[in-house]
Enzyme design. Structure first.
Site, short mmCIF file in Angstrom:
data_model
loop_
_atom_site.label_atom_id
_atom_site.label_comp_id
_atom_site.label_asym_id
_atom_site.label_seq_id
_atom_site.Cartn_x
_atom_site.Cartn_y
_atom_site.Cartn_z
N SER A 478 0.80 -1.22 0.00
CA SER A 478 0.00 0.00 0.00
C SER A 478 0.84 1.27 0.00
O SER A 478 1.45 1.61 -1.00
CB SER A 478 -0.99 -0.02 1.17
OG SER A 478 -1.95 -1.02 0.98
N ASP A 489 9.94 5.98 -10.23
CA ASP A 489 9.50 6.71 -11.42
C ASP A 489 10.24 8.03 -11.59
O ASP A 489 10.58 8.42 -12.72
CB ASP A 489 7.99 6.98 -11.35
CG ASP A 489 7.17 5.71 -11.54
OD1 ASP A 489 7.71 4.73 -12.08
OD2 ASP A 489 5.98 5.71 -11.15
N LYS A 503 -0.84 -4.47 -3.14
CA LYS A 503 -2.16 -3.96 -2.77
C LYS A 503 -2.26 -2.50 -3.18
O LYS A 503 -1.71 -1.63 -2.52
CB LYS A 503 -2.44 -4.11 -1.28
CG LYS A 503 -3.86 -3.66 -0.93
CD LYS A 503 -4.15 -3.75 0.55
CE LYS A 503 -5.60 -3.34 0.83
NZ LYS A 503 -5.85 -1.92 0.55
#
Length: 703
Positions: A478, A489, A503
């Site tokens: 999460s 990224d 998740k």
């Protein structure tokens, strides 16, 4: 949205119920000599079932039509929840239920629960027959039990056909009885001890069946339906809803563990960072609790077959009191047991605080000082923050303070250790990301209507702009995945470790006339447009993991939402590590090829995969003993190879392993010695610093 974004298994929702302060007596014993009474639905349950159908249809992220395909899936899932190992129902039962297979859609919409209760009552009838069969075997056939016969038992029966008739049923139960006896004998129990324990165990099963309530049937059935949407969508009965509300406050006492009910066993799903069980360093996910005792001298009470809430009542208790748990380790395949002592205590927020240290690594005469921040969870004191307390605690505030302190120690690079971090506050994942970028989006949240909203870095300053690595593992979930994905990224950090949990969904609690419904409303996406759901974050450099290929991770759960991607956000990355990765990976592989800790992990992974894939066990005492000796000697050899490489004394047998591990764990904590994987991460970071020296790596690149 639920602020605690933790990975969830398909479990009875007593998420942190071991924290309760009260020690409650078990339900009054019932006359188990009588047949199990039938259960029937009530009006409140019928109304709630209609509300659940309507809420899921209108609000859930995944649109699931109640067509024939999905109605049949509900039917099959319900049977799987009741009889996952196909040990109770006969094929004639399944044939009798067959008309319901096509009717459940309309029945759910209308609130007709009678077929669901008919199936549940038949399950209880069969389970009662099995328990009485086992008790009868103890009385009549124990002394003449043939454990020399060369036969075997299929222990993984979920893909087996339903039992054809009564004879096939009793043949299976007879083999399961032999297996229970043989397991106890191999665990050095006397005949009297075996008879006593198995009698208590099956009496507990009968007692549990007598104590069943209509709410048990209703919750099981509605969750079979809710589960076809995704594994995190669950119905909570009024009692479990109350428990869930209390659990979310974290101001609770107990041992700090999340339990589930699996077949007849109480299984540890996870241990809570900072809790008594985690600090004791013994209880692990996958362990099965078979007995519970109070204090040093209390008698161990068998809990196999006991209701989960009754097991919870035995384990929880007042602060500073001791509970003893007899467990079958999840890592053990030889049925041997361990007894762990845990002192109950309050799980305090500060026990989950971020912490830091510095490790020094020398290469060719140059020493790099690597700062390490360990982050067990993404936390925030919501109440203090909302009341305007200027000193409220949060992950970002603590990490900001720790980084400033580390920079005063002249660190050359930074490691953020998210191993085992199951998530927490989305707000904190967003703000923590902001410490390492100057501006830009951090995560995209897409709702059930297809609308996407970007979370933005709330602070235009960049606190730390130096070289950085993020560590993750299969239990990082999460909020951890949001942060790690953003760092990857943006090119702000290398990500190392193993694939994360996966998740990437958001849940909300909706009140009903009767209980509550937790349902999935949205999905997370990285700024690159990739979902964190199902696939998780894939490291740039991968470490071996004992969790690989095991029943842990979103992709192992039935009907988990799929991985996908959407249009990326507009952002400018800092660095491109791709030119450096081949050389970094080559050096890592060369170093770890003969590294004892990495070799050990590879060997243990192969060991578990080999034995966990076995579907049958021998019921021959001699053959089973030989198999166990082989298993234990293989495990002992693996452990001793690692110990020899560390200069530690070798073990004579596996019984010495638990005590040795406990002593060495305490010493490591005292010495604050980095484990082999943190040490290797530091070396990877040092390699990256050396490879990118004077190359302006963390200057913004144009998109």
């Amino acid at each position: 949205m639920i602020s605690k974004l933790r990975p969830a298994k398909r479990i009875l929702p007593f998420f942190l119920s071991l924290f309760f302060t009260a020690s409650v007596a078990l339900a009054v014993d019932k006359d188990i000599s009588q047949p199990v009474p039938e259960l029937s639905p009530n009006l409140q349950q019928a109304i709630a079932s209609v509300h659940v159908v309507q809420l899921l249809s209108k609000s859930h992220y995944r649109k699931v039509p109640l067509d024939q395909e999905h109605v049949e899936k509900v039917f099959d899932r319900y049977l799987d929840r009741l009889d996952p190992n196909r040990s109770f129902f006969l094929q004639s039962d399944i044939d009798e239920f067959a008309p319901y297979r096509k009717q459940l859609g309309e029945l759910l919409k209308s609130g007709d629960l009678n077929p669901a209760f008919a199936i549940f009552n038949r399950y209880r009838e069969r389970a009662e027959e099995r328990a009485r069969f086992m008790l009868d075997q103890l009385d009549k056939n124990f002394a003449s039990l043939d454990l020399k016969k060369n036969e075997s038992l299929i222990i993984e029966r979920k893909d087996e056909p339903w039992l054809t008739d009564r004879k096939a049923q009793q043949d299976l139960w007879d083999k399961q009885f032999k297996d229970s006896v043989l397991s106890q004998k191999l665990n050095h129990k006397t005949d009297d001890e075996i008879i006593s324990q198995l009698r208590r165990r099956n009496s507990n099963l009968l007692r549990r069946l007598h104590q069943s309530k209509s709410e048990d049937a209703f919750q099981t059935y509605i969750n079979a339906f809710a589960g076809i949407y995704d594994p995190h969508t669950q119905y909570f009965s009024p009692q479990t809803a109350e428990n869930f509300d209390i659990n979310m406050s974290l101001s609770l006492e107990g041992i700090g563990a999340v339990l589930s009910s699996e077949d007849e066993y109480t299984k540890v799903v996870s241990v809570v960072p900072g809790g008594p069980a985690e600090k004791a360093g013994q209880l692990k996910p996958g362990d099965k609790i078979i007995s519970v005792a109070q204090g040093k001298k209390g008698e161990l009470e068998d809990v196999v077959g006991m209701r989960l809430d009754d097991v919870v009542k035995l384990i929880r208790g007042a602060k500073r009191t001791l509970v003893r748990l007899e467990i079958i380790p999840g890592s053990s395949k030889d049925s041997s047991t361990r007894v762990y002592e845990i002192v109950r205590d309050q799980v305090k927020l500060e026990e989950q605080d971020a912490s830091s240290r510095v490790i020094e690594l020398t290469d060719n005469g140059k020493t790099n000082r690597i700062g390490v921040i360990e982050l067990p969870t993404f936390y925030i004191d919501f109440k203090a923050a909302q009341s305007g307390d200027p000193d409220y605690k949060s992950t970002t505030r603590d990490v900001r303070r720790l980084i400033k302190a580390l920079e005063k120690k002249n660190i050359d690079g930074l490691v953020i250790d998210l191993r085992g971090n199951g998530g927490g506050s989305l707000q904190e994942a967003n703000e923590l990301t902001g410490l390492f970028i100057d501006k830009g989006p951090t995560v995209i949240v897409r709702n059930s209507r297809g609308r996407s909203d970007q979370q933005e870095d709330p602070d235009s300053t960049q606190l730390y702009d130096g070289p950085m690595v993020v560590m993750i593992d299969r239990l990082s979930a999460s909020a951890s995945e949001i942060f790690a994905g953003a760092m990857q990224d943006y090119g702000r950090a290398l990500v190392v470790g193993s694939q994360s949990y996966g998740k990437g969904t958001v849940q909300s609690i909706q009140p009903l006339n009767h209980g509550q419904l937790k349902l999935t409303l949205a999905k997370f996406y990285r700024v690159s447009g990739q979902s964190t759901q199902n696939r998780g974050v894939i490291p740039d450099i991968t470490f071996p993991s004992l969790y690989d290929g095991r029943d842990i991770g979103e992709d192992t759960l039935p009907d988990a939402l799929p991985w996908d991607n959407i249009s990326p956000a507009s952002f400018r990355p800092y660095a491109d590590f791709s030119p450096y990765l081949p050389e970094l990976q080559k050096k890592h592989a060369s170093r770890t090829r003969d590294n004892a800790d990495f070799v050990y992990l590879h060997e243990m992974k192969d060991y578990f995969e080999h034995y966990e894939n076995q579907k049958t066990v021998s019921l021959s005492s001699e053959k089973r003993q030989l198999e166990l000796q082989t298993m234990r000697s293989q495990r002992l050899a693996i452990e001793n190879r690692l110990r020899k490489s560390r200069g530690q004394s070798l073990l004579n047998n596996l019984d010495e392993l638990e005590e040795a591990n406990e002593t060495e764990l305490e010493q490591k904590k005292k010495d604050k010695e980095p484990d082999a994987f943190l040490q290797e991460t530091g070396v990877i970071l040092s390699d990256m610093i050396k490879a990118t020296d004077n190359k302006q790596l963390f200057t913004r690149r144009s998109q």
